[in-house]
Design a protein around this motif. Structure first.
Motif, PDB file in Angstrom:
ATOM      1  N   THR A 116       0.763  -1.400  -0.002  1.00  0.00           N
ATOM      2  CA  THR A 116       0.059  -0.118   0.035  1.00  0.00           C
ATOM      3  C   THR A 116       0.687   1.111  -0.002  1.00  0.00           C
ATOM      4  N   VAL A 117       0.234   2.329  -0.358  1.00  0.00           N
ATOM      5  CA  VAL A 117       1.095   3.758  -0.193  1.00  0.00           C
ATOM      6  C   VAL A 117       1.543   3.841   1.188  1.00  0.00           C
TER       7      VAL A 117
ATOM      8  N   LEU B 224      -8.099  25.086  18.856  1.00  0.00           N
ATOM      9  CA  LEU B 224      -9.271  24.365  18.509  1.00  0.00           C
ATOM     10  C   LEU B 224      -8.824  23.189  18.235  1.00  0.00           C
ATOM     11  N   THR B 225      -9.762  22.022  18.211  1.00  0.00           N
ATOM     12  CA  THR B 225      -9.523  20.613  17.966  1.00  0.00           C
ATOM     13  C   THR B 225     -10.469  20.185  16.340  1.00  0.00           C
ATOM     14  N   THR B 226      -9.890  19.765  15.629  1.00  0.00           N
ATOM     15  CA  THR B 226     -10.654  19.629  14.376  1.00  0.00           C
ATOM     16  C   THR B 226     -10.360  17.774  14.198  1.00  0.00           C
ATOM     17  N   GLY B 227     -11.294  17.319  13.239  1.00  0.00           N
ATOM     18  CA  GLY B 227     -11.475  15.882  12.819  1.00  0.00           C
ATOM     19  C   GLY B 227     -11.449  16.064  11.291  1.00  0.00           C
ATOM     20  N   SER B 228     -10.771  15.224  10.820  1.00  0.00           N
ATOM     21  CA  SER B 228     -10.729  14.991   9.334  1.00  0.00           C
ATOM     22  C   SER B 228     -10.506  13.748   8.775  1.00  0.00           C
ATOM     23  N   SER B 229     -10.836  13.319   7.511  1.00  0.00           N
ATOM     24  CA  SER B 229     -10.459  12.201   6.946  1.00  0.00           C
ATOM     25  C   SER B 229      -9.023  11.971   6.404  1.00  0.00           C
ATOM     26  N   ASP B 230      -8.519  13.139   5.845  1.00  0.00           N
ATOM     27  CA  ASP B 230      -7.288  13.139   5.032  1.00  0.00           C
ATOM     28  C   ASP B 230      -7.466  12.290   3.780  1.00  0.00           C
ATOM     29  N   TYR B 231      -8.554  12.446   3.208  1.00  0.00           N
ATOM     30  CA  TYR B 231      -9.037  11.547   2.066  1.00  0.00           C
ATOM     31  C   TYR B 231      -7.936  11.879   0.828  1.00  0.00           C
ATOM     32  N   HIS B 232      -7.510  10.841   0.287  1.00  0.00           N
ATOM     33  CA  HIS B 232      -6.801  11.137  -0.957  1.00  0.00           C
ATOM     34  C   HIS B 232      -7.480  10.205  -2.143  1.00  0.00           C
ATOM     35  N   GLY B 233      -8.721   9.753  -1.996  1.00  0.00           N
ATOM     36  CA  GLY B 233      -9.252   9.227  -3.020  1.00  0.00           C
ATOM     37  C   GLY B 233      -9.122   7.641  -2.894  1.00  0.00           C
ATOM     38  N   THR B 234      -8.589   6.526  -3.921  1.00  0.00           N
ATOM     39  CA  THR B 234      -8.070   5.409  -3.859  1.00  0.00           C
ATOM     40  C   THR B 234      -6.658   5.293  -3.525  1.00  0.00           C
ATOM     41  N   ARG B 235      -5.883   6.318  -3.430  1.00  0.00           N
ATOM     42  CA  ARG B 235      -4.730   6.194  -2.962  1.00  0.00           C
ATOM     43  C   ARG B 235      -4.263   5.680  -1.346  1.00  0.00           C
ATOM     44  N   LYS B 236      -5.428   5.939  -0.578  1.00  0.00           N
ATOM     45  CA  LYS B 236      -5.346   5.443   0.507  1.00  0.00           C
ATOM     46  C   LYS B 236      -6.769   4.892   0.872  1.00  0.00           C
ATOM     47  N   THR B 237      -6.889   3.993   2.255  1.00  0.00           N
ATOM     48  CA  THR B 237      -8.041   3.352   2.115  1.00  0.00           C
ATOM     49  C   THR B 237      -9.049   4.030   3.022  1.00  0.00           C
ATOM     50  N   VAL B 238      -8.802   5.316   3.728  1.00  0.00           N
ATOM     51  CA  VAL B 238      -9.881   5.788   4.531  1.00  0.00           C
ATOM     52  C   VAL B 238     -10.840   6.549   3.620  1.00  0.00           C
ATOM     53  N   GLU B 239     -11.955   6.757   4.162  1.00  0.00           N
ATOM     54  CA  GLU B 239     -13.150   7.195   3.400  1.00  0.00           C
ATOM     55  C   GLU B 239     -13.477   8.504   3.720  1.00  0.00           C
ATOM     56  N   LEU B 240     -14.192   9.334   2.978  1.00  0.00           N
ATOM     57  CA  LEU B 240     -14.619  10.721   3.286  1.00  0.00           C
ATOM     58  C   LEU B 240     -15.584  10.575   4.346  1.00  0.00           C
ATOM     59  N   GLY B 241     -15.317  11.603   5.471  1.00  0.00           N
ATOM     60  CA  GLY B 241     -16.163  11.482   6.733  1.00  0.00           C
ATOM     61  C   GLY B 241     -15.620  10.499   7.692  1.00  0.00           C
ATOM     62  N   ALA B 242     -14.610   9.933   7.714  1.00  0.00           N
ATOM     63  CA  ALA B 242     -14.039   8.996   8.699  1.00  0.00           C
ATOM     64  C   ALA B 242     -13.736   9.381   9.947  1.00  0.00           C
ATOM     65  N   CYS B 243     -13.420  10.737   9.950  1.00  0.00           N
ATOM     66  CA  CYS B 243     -13.168  11.704  10.991  1.00  0.00           C
ATOM     67  C   CYS B 243     -13.908  12.813  10.732  1.00  0.00           C
TER      68      CYS B 243
END
Length: 288
Positions: A146-147, A240-259
């Protein structure tokens, strides 16, 4: 509201075009998405033009920084994209991306990995070439599965065998430039130790004193205890504290809205920003 404040498109190292990204964000049930490509705002216009009903776009960028020989990323939101000083600084970083990627290819070939510059350039396409494109080439060649597995000391991780330095922002200067351009700054994945060395908490405190607005706490590279520690640090420093997916499309396994980010935090980010406004899709309701 479901709010994801860290995503990437083909304008840098994601696999979704900006138009595809906002369509996918809406399909994933997001109300707000930030497009934060690496050191570029090149995808913003296409994302705005394709913005679907009910989805609000936060314009931004993820700035490549380095302090005390440790790499770090700074999420910059809602700054004026026409600010000349910030644009010149981002251009210096972008101009160094191709020589850096070529150097990583050279080092990999010296390690008997049959990667070529042509392969990396094909993967990058029109995007701003970076380490994830070199990592994707290693996946294509079967060197790593994987990447993410390419970002280790064995390969492309900070200080790794095929790592190459590049021109990067000083984070204190980056905070100053973004604030001068009316933007808001959040330290991206500050404790992602599997990517390599991370900056000490004393540096986060110094950045807070310099005007840093927040830290990205809820991220797939942070486990539960790490998130709790960062949340406590943020309380101590008034961040401030944020949450995010760090989405890269198919380049990573994480999905939009994961955090996701709490709506009250998002509201505070938009209140602090003076350089740009969130863009509501047709029929959407922006925060202002």
């Amino acid at each position: 509201m479901r709010i994801d404040l860290h995503t990437h498109s083909t304008a840098s190292d994601g696999t979704d075009t900006p138009a595809e990204l906002v369509a996918n964000a809406a399909a994933a049930g997001l109300d707000v998405v930030a497009l934060t490509d690496h050191d570029t705002v090149g995808g913003h216009k296409q994302a705005i033009d394709a913005l679907p009903d009910g989805l609000t776009l936060v314009t931004g960028a993820e700035l490549s920084c380095r302090v005390d020989s440790v790499g770090m990323h700074l999420l910059a939101y809602l700054f004026d994209p026409a600010d000349a000083e910030l644009e010149r600084a981002r251009e210096l970083v972008r101009d160094d991306r191709v020589p850096r990627a070529r150097e990583m290819v050279r080092k990999l070939r010296a390690l008997d990995v049959p990667v070529t510059w042509e392969q990396v350039a094909r993967i990058a396409g029109d995007g701003s070439v970076g380490r994830p494109h070199v990592a994707a080439a290693l996946v294509e060649l079967g060197v790593v599965p994987t990447v993410s597995d390419a970002f280790t000391p064995d390969w492309l991780g900070n200080g790794g065998r095929a790592y190459a330095e590049k021109h990067e922002f000083d984070p204190f200067e980056a905070v100053r430039l973004v604030k001068a351009a009316g933007g808001v700054t959040v330290f991206a994945h500050p404790a992602a130790v599997k990517r390599g060395a991370v900056v000490p908490e004393s540096t986060i405190a110094a950045l807070a004193d310099a005007g840093l607005d927040g830290v990205e706490v809820d991220h797939m590279d942070h486990d539960g205890p790490t998130r709790a520690r960062l949340r406590g640090l943020a309380r101590e420093l008034g961040l401030l504290t944020t949450g995010s997916s760090d989405y890269h499309g198919t380049r990573k396994t994480v999905e939009l809205g994961a955090c996701t980010t709490d709506p009250e935090i998002y509201g505070e980010i938009t209140r602090r920003a003076t350089g740009a406004f969130p863009v509501p899709g047709a029929g959407g309701a922006g925060p202002r």
